[in-house]
Design a protein around this motif. Sequence first.
Motif, PDB file in Angstrom:
ATOM      1  N   SER A 114       0.822  -1.208   0.000  1.00 30.21           N
ATOM      2  CA  SER A 114       0.000   0.000   0.000  1.00 30.21           C
ATOM      3  C   SER A 114       0.857   1.259   0.000  1.00 30.21           C
ATOM      4  CB  SER A 114      -0.925   0.005   1.226  1.00 30.21           C
ATOM      5  OG  SER A 114      -0.193  -0.148   2.416  1.00 30.21           O
ATOM      6  N   GLY A 115       2.110   1.136  -0.358  1.00 31.60           N
ATOM      7  CA  GLY A 115       3.030   2.263  -0.284  1.00 31.60           C
ATOM      8  C   GLY A 115       2.725   3.396  -1.246  1.00 31.60           C
ATOM      9  N   ILE A 116       2.466   3.082  -2.507  1.00 32.30           N
ATOM     10  CA  ILE A 116       2.148   4.134  -3.474  1.00 32.30           C
ATOM     11  C   ILE A 116       0.777   3.854  -4.059  1.00 32.30           C
ATOM     12  CG2 ILE A 116       4.510   4.755  -4.071  1.00 32.30           C
ATOM     13  CD1 ILE A 116       4.203   2.961  -6.567  1.00 32.30           C
ATOM     14  N   SER A 117      -0.134   3.442  -3.184  1.00 36.96           N
ATOM     15  CA  SER A 117      -1.430   2.956  -3.655  1.00 36.96           C
ATOM     16  C   SER A 117      -2.260   4.025  -4.344  1.00 36.96           C
ATOM     17  CB  SER A 117      -2.217   2.377  -2.482  1.00 36.96           C
ATOM     18  OG  SER A 117      -2.366   3.354  -1.464  1.00 36.96           O
ATOM     19  N   TRP A 118      -1.927   5.281  -4.139  1.00 37.03           N
ATOM     20  CA  TRP A 118      -2.677   6.341  -4.813  1.00 37.03           C
ATOM     21  C   TRP A 118      -2.013   6.746  -6.125  1.00 37.03           C
ATOM     22  CZ3 TRP A 118      -7.244   7.297  -2.620  1.00 37.03           C
ATOM     23  CH2 TRP A 118      -7.399   6.965  -1.277  1.00 37.03           C
ATOM     24  N   SER A 119      -0.917   6.139  -6.440  1.00 40.35           N
ATOM     25  CA  SER A 119      -0.204   6.489  -7.662  1.00 40.35           C
ATOM     26  C   SER A 119      -0.791   5.765  -8.861  1.00 40.35           C
ATOM     27  CB  SER A 119       1.274   6.111  -7.520  1.00 40.35           C
ATOM     28  OG  SER A 119       1.923   6.162  -8.761  1.00 40.35           O
ATOM     29  N   GLY A 120      -0.652   6.380 -10.023  1.00 36.56           N
ATOM     30  CA  GLY A 120      -1.111   5.748 -11.249  1.00 36.56           C
ATOM     31  C   GLY A 120      -0.324   4.519 -11.627  1.00 36.56           C
ATOM     32  N   PHE A 121       0.808   4.287 -10.967  1.00 36.81           N
ATOM     33  CA  PHE A 121       1.604   3.102 -11.272  1.00 36.81           C
ATOM     34  C   PHE A 121       1.033   1.837 -10.639  1.00 36.81           C
ATOM     35  CE2 PHE A 121       5.031   6.191 -12.223  1.00 36.81           C
ATOM     36  CZ  PHE A 121       5.409   5.698 -13.453  1.00 36.81           C
ATOM     37  N   TYR A 122       0.119   1.971  -9.700  1.00 31.83           N
ATOM     38  CA  TYR A 122      -0.483   0.781  -9.113  1.00 31.83           C
ATOM     39  C   TYR A 122      -1.362   0.092 -10.144  1.00 31.83           C
ATOM     40  CZ  TYR A 122       0.419  -0.359  -4.241  1.00 31.83           C
ATOM     41  OH  TYR A 122       0.976  -0.844  -3.093  1.00 31.83           O
ATOM     42  N   PRO A 123      -1.379  -1.252 -10.158  1.00 31.63           N
ATOM     43  CA  PRO A 123      -2.056  -1.978 -11.244  1.00 31.63           C
ATOM     44  C   PRO A 123      -3.528  -1.651 -11.396  1.00 31.63           C
ATOM     45  CG  PRO A 123      -1.375  -3.467  -9.468  1.00 31.63           C
ATOM     46  CD  PRO A 123      -0.687  -2.177  -9.244  1.00 31.63           C
ATOM     47  N   GLN A 124      -4.270  -1.524 -10.279  1.00 34.76           N
ATOM     48  CA  GLN A 124      -5.682  -1.221 -10.431  1.00 34.76           C
ATOM     49  C   GLN A 124      -5.910   0.169 -10.999  1.00 34.76           C
ATOM     50  OE1 GLN A 124      -4.213  -2.002  -7.564  1.00 34.76           O
ATOM     51  NE2 GLN A 124      -4.885  -0.740  -5.848  1.00 34.76           N
ATOM     52  N   MET A 125      -4.966   1.087 -10.758  1.00 38.05           N
ATOM     53  CA  MET A 125      -5.055   2.403 -11.366  1.00 38.05           C
ATOM     54  C   MET A 125      -4.682   2.342 -12.848  1.00 38.05           C
ATOM     55  SD  MET A 125      -6.066   4.332  -8.926  1.00 38.05           S
ATOM     56  CE  MET A 125      -6.912   2.976  -8.131  1.00 38.05           C
ATOM     57  N   GLN A 126      -3.735   1.466 -13.187  1.00 38.30           N
ATOM     58  CA  GLN A 126      -3.331   1.341 -14.587  1.00 38.30           C
ATOM     59  C   GLN A 126      -4.460   0.816 -15.461  1.00 38.30           C
ATOM     60  OE1 GLN A 126       0.350  -0.643 -15.410  1.00 38.30           O
ATOM     61  NE2 GLN A 126       1.389   0.291 -13.676  1.00 38.30           N
ATOM     62  N   CYS A 127      -5.379   0.057 -14.875  1.00 37.97           N
ATOM     63  CA  CYS A 127      -6.513  -0.418 -15.679  1.00 37.97           C
ATOM     64  C   CYS A 127      -7.265   0.744 -16.314  1.00 37.97           C
ATOM     65  CB  CYS A 127      -7.452  -1.254 -14.817  1.00 37.97           C
ATOM     66  SG  CYS A 127      -6.805  -2.894 -14.414  1.00 37.97           S
ATOM     67  N   HIS A 128      -7.282   1.893 -15.639  1.00 36.25           N
ATOM     68  CA  HIS A 128      -7.917   3.076 -16.227  1.00 36.25           C
ATOM     69  C   HIS A 128      -7.141   3.566 -17.441  1.00 36.25           C
ATOM     70  CE1 HIS A 128     -10.860   3.580 -13.006  1.00 36.25           C
ATOM     71  NE2 HIS A 128      -9.905   3.215 -12.187  1.00 36.25           N
ATOM     72  N   ILE A 129      -5.827   3.362 -17.415  1.00 36.73           N
ATOM     73  CA  ILE A 129      -5.017   3.744 -18.572  1.00 36.73           C
ATOM     74  C   ILE A 129      -5.448   2.954 -19.799  1.00 36.73           C
ATOM     75  CG2 ILE A 129      -2.701   3.524 -19.554  1.00 36.73           C
ATOM     76  CD1 ILE A 129      -1.556   4.423 -16.950  1.00 36.73           C
ATOM     77  N   TRP A 130      -5.620   1.648 -19.617  1.00 39.37           N
ATOM     78  CA  TRP A 130      -6.016   0.831 -20.770  1.00 39.37           C
ATOM     79  C   TRP A 130      -7.406   1.227 -21.269  1.00 39.37           C
ATOM     80  CZ3 TRP A 130      -1.550  -0.565 -21.886  1.00 39.37           C
ATOM     81  CH2 TRP A 130      -0.661  -1.082 -20.954  1.00 39.37           C
ATOM     82  N   LYS A 131      -8.285   1.602 -20.345  1.00 42.16           N
ATOM     83  CA  LYS A 131      -9.623   2.042 -20.741  1.00 42.16           C
ATOM     84  C   LYS A 131      -9.557   3.342 -21.527  1.00 42.16           C
ATOM     85  CE  LYS A 131     -14.195   2.435 -20.550  1.00 42.16           C
ATOM     86  NZ  LYS A 131     -15.116   1.531 -21.291  1.00 42.16           N
ATOM     87  N   ILE A 132      -8.821   4.317 -21.023  1.00 45.42           N
ATOM     88  CA  ILE A 132      -8.709   5.608 -21.707  1.00 45.42           C
ATOM     89  C   ILE A 132      -8.051   5.429 -23.069  1.00 45.42           C
ATOM     90  CG2 ILE A 132      -7.618   7.889 -21.608  1.00 45.42           C
ATOM     91  CD1 ILE A 132      -7.906   7.697 -18.523  1.00 45.42           C
ATOM     92  N   GLY A 133      -6.978   4.628 -23.117  1.00 42.08           N
ATOM     93  CA  GLY A 133      -6.298   4.390 -24.391  1.00 42.08           C
ATOM     94  C   GLY A 133      -7.198   3.717 -25.406  1.00 42.08           C
ATOM     95  N   TYR A 134      -8.019   2.775 -24.938  1.00 42.24           N
ATOM     96  CA  TYR A 134      -8.947   2.083 -25.840  1.00 42.24           C
ATOM     97  C   TYR A 134      -9.991   3.046 -26.393  1.00 42.24           C
ATOM     98  CZ  TYR A 134     -12.618  -1.139 -27.356  1.00 42.24           C
ATOM     99  OH  TYR A 134     -13.570  -1.806 -28.093  1.00 42.24           O
ATOM    100  N   GLU A 135     -10.542   3.892 -25.544  1.00 39.49           N
ATOM    101  CA  GLU A 135     -11.593   4.811 -25.981  1.00 39.49           C
ATOM    102  C   GLU A 135     -11.064   5.890 -26.913  1.00 39.49           C
ATOM    103  OE1 GLU A 135     -14.728   4.471 -25.533  1.00 39.49           O
ATOM    104  OE2 GLU A 135     -14.721   2.823 -24.105  1.00 39.49           O
ATOM    105  N   THR A 136      -9.808   6.290 -26.753  1.00 43.50           N
ATOM    106  CA  THR A 136      -9.236   7.319 -27.626  1.00 43.50           C
ATOM    107  C   THR A 136      -8.474   6.724 -28.797  1.00 43.50           C
ATOM    108  OG1 THR A 136      -7.219   7.463 -26.281  1.00 43.50           O
ATOM    109  CG2 THR A 136      -9.031   8.943 -25.708  1.00 43.50           C
ATOM    110  N   LYS A 137      -8.485   5.381 -28.904  1.00 40.19           N
ATOM    111  CA  LYS A 137      -7.834   4.660 -30.014  1.00 40.19           C
ATOM    112  C   LYS A 137      -6.337   4.930 -30.071  1.00 40.19           C
ATOM    113  CE  LYS A 137     -12.031   3.513 -31.265  1.00 40.19           C
ATOM    114  NZ  LYS A 137     -12.779   4.270 -30.255  1.00 40.19           N
ATOM    115  N   THR A 138      -5.717   5.066 -28.898  1.00 43.55           N
ATOM    116  CA  THR A 138      -4.279   5.320 -28.822  1.00 43.55           C
ATOM    117  C   THR A 138      -3.523   4.000 -28.790  1.00 43.55           C
ATOM    118  OG1 THR A 138      -4.694   7.361 -27.597  1.00 43.55           O
ATOM    119  CG2 THR A 138      -2.463   6.467 -27.490  1.00 43.55           C
ATOM    120  N   SER A 139      -2.409   3.943 -29.466  1.00 43.45           N
ATOM    121  CA  SER A 139      -1.609   2.729 -29.572  1.00 43.45           C
ATOM    122  C   SER A 139      -1.329   2.107 -28.207  1.00 43.45           C
ATOM    123  CB  SER A 139      -0.290   3.038 -30.276  1.00 43.45           C
ATOM    124  OG  SER A 139       0.617   1.965 -30.135  1.00 43.45           O
ATOM    125  N   THR A 140      -1.735   0.857 -28.034  1.00 41.23           N
ATOM    126  CA  THR A 140      -1.488   0.145 -26.784  1.00 41.23           C
ATOM    127  C   THR A 140       0.002  -0.061 -26.558  1.00 41.23           C
ATOM    128  OG1 THR A 140      -3.555  -1.034 -27.221  1.00 41.23           O
ATOM    129  CG2 THR A 140      -2.179  -1.868 -25.445  1.00 41.23           C
TER     130      THR A 140
END
Length: 674
Positions: A480-506
Amino acid sequence: MLKEEITYRRGLTLRVWILTFIMAIVQITTTQLNHTMTNVWMFPSGILPLTPALIIFFFHNILPAKWKFSREELTILILVSFLNANAFYLVGGYISPYGGIQLLPGQSLVSAAYIKSISPYNEVFAAFIPDWMAPSANLGVVINGGTLDWGAWAPSIVFWSLLWITFILFGTFISFSLRKPFVIRDRLSFPMSMCTYPLLDYQIERDGGKRVKLINFSRPEAKAFWIGGAIGAILGLTDVLNYFLPAIPASWEYAGNHIDLTGVFQQYLPGAYGNTWLWWMDVPIYAFAPLEITLTCVISYIALLIVYPALVVRLGVVSYVPGVEEIADVQYGLIEGPFKFIYWRDYGLMFGIGIWVAWHYREHFISIFRNIVAQTSEPAEDGISYRLIGLGMIVLWILLLIFWAIAGVPPFVAFTGLILLVIYILANSRVCADTYIDDTQLGAVRGFLYDAGYSAGLWGSAPYVNDALFKTMYMSSMFSGISWSGFYPQMQCHIWKIGYETKTSTKDILKIIVIMAVFSVIFANIFGLWWWSKSGGVMKSPGWPAYSDRAADAELYTLTSGHTLTTLERVWYALTGVVFVFICFYLRGKFRWFIIHPAGVWTALASPSCHLWPPLIGFIYKLIILRVGGTRLWERFGIPFMLGFIALQTLGMFFILAWYGFFSQALPAALSYL
């Protein structure tokens, strides 16, 4: 398996590469200064990632045409900003002032030095912290400032940096493995990401090549956005005015309404939880969430925090003391009563969700690992090899095991802990996909770790202290050290969602996560260590004492009897959690009328005082709009209204005041030490 049929576009141009490194340095440096030089809650959280996001969203249009970014470039820049900052994936809204990549020194280098130097921790734990974690000869520079001996600290910097890079990349590969089932196949909502990718569309998509949607008032989206924005701006700007003129009420008096139902409950429902809050900035999250999630949240709140405590009091199962309604979630959910549902939340519900995710998507996971030895019919996603992902997860998991063994964690306990880590990452990611996550609950793994070592005879029952137990609790606190950071895996899932919706290269997104993880961890540790030495150390910092977290965790499981659950109770909660989750998902698949969702139950218990009114209002808001005008009205009015509300409230509440705090407090204080 569903095949991807969309065309992804590149966003990693040369100028984006240059800007990403500049942004990372500025973000980590600026937020570290705010964290250590101010003690006002919003200063650490308010500057970034909001600054680049707001500049892009509100000022990008004034740039000459040849300087404008493509939507894919903007996506990469926004995601880089989120990765390095201590915030969720919002333009505004739920933002944590704690955590983030810039605080890594406080979770490793500084924490180790703090434990070895400060009483009472040093009296018990100092002998358990080796010099390669924090050199005894140069500890004073972290605690009281002084000349930094880089040679003495080099082993510590190397160890902690490699450990954190391994941990982040391990989570990255797990989060990528969830991209197809969560984002593409099941099209889960990810309500926090809804505050980002629609604004990218509004920013870039043009009407006949003239004006963007948000400044074309002939469009209903623009009208709804600015109506919501006006309301949000009024709420946010009052905080700025209150800072200078205290007679003007701050937004907390209405943006964060305290609704205390204690008096009502004392008379009619003794024992029920009456200490509630209405945070207006949480409402958009629930408005964007599926209706069954918000309704489940409200139903669960009423059942577990109102009906259950009153019932056990009326039946005489537990004693009642007038006024306990203000802390009933702790009193009856954690301390008393036959069903300690706060423990069940962590050890049962989240454990069950993680097991369900592993089982439900097992074919997808098997497909990934099968590609390691033989290429299947689906060897890749958007050019990213499943062989790479499968091998990456295995190799990084083994490296984590080695790091933990080097740090002194017993191999059996380390093996158990890292298996549990995967289960909880799956659970947290699934909850994030449907609502938002208030606390990662990865810390619950420590309870199971205690049980594993105790059952193996590695340590006794609490209170207890030895080297192996301390090292186990100390290292597991990184969960739980950097749990609020975007580097945490559950936060990164939002990255894949945003990238998918904007059609940005995975491939571009994965590449930038890996590069930023390596760069940001190393830079944060080196800069953070140097800054603590220059600024007078821990003892002069008015900021939040993140450096003591690990000491407190270790103390909880060694010196105190705070370890209140027995192994049998934890196993019971885990089993009932698994059964509950599987039954819920089975009934949801069999009967359309069954709306109870485990993620909604968990959310109701995450921070109980905050999770009654926002989901209730969000549910009513969305339901009315859908009933009146259907999905068309929701897309043309419901979504942009909430986007405007949360974006412009952020502009007033965080952006202006945070920057004022930076230039009036943090920057002058920082310059005085240079």
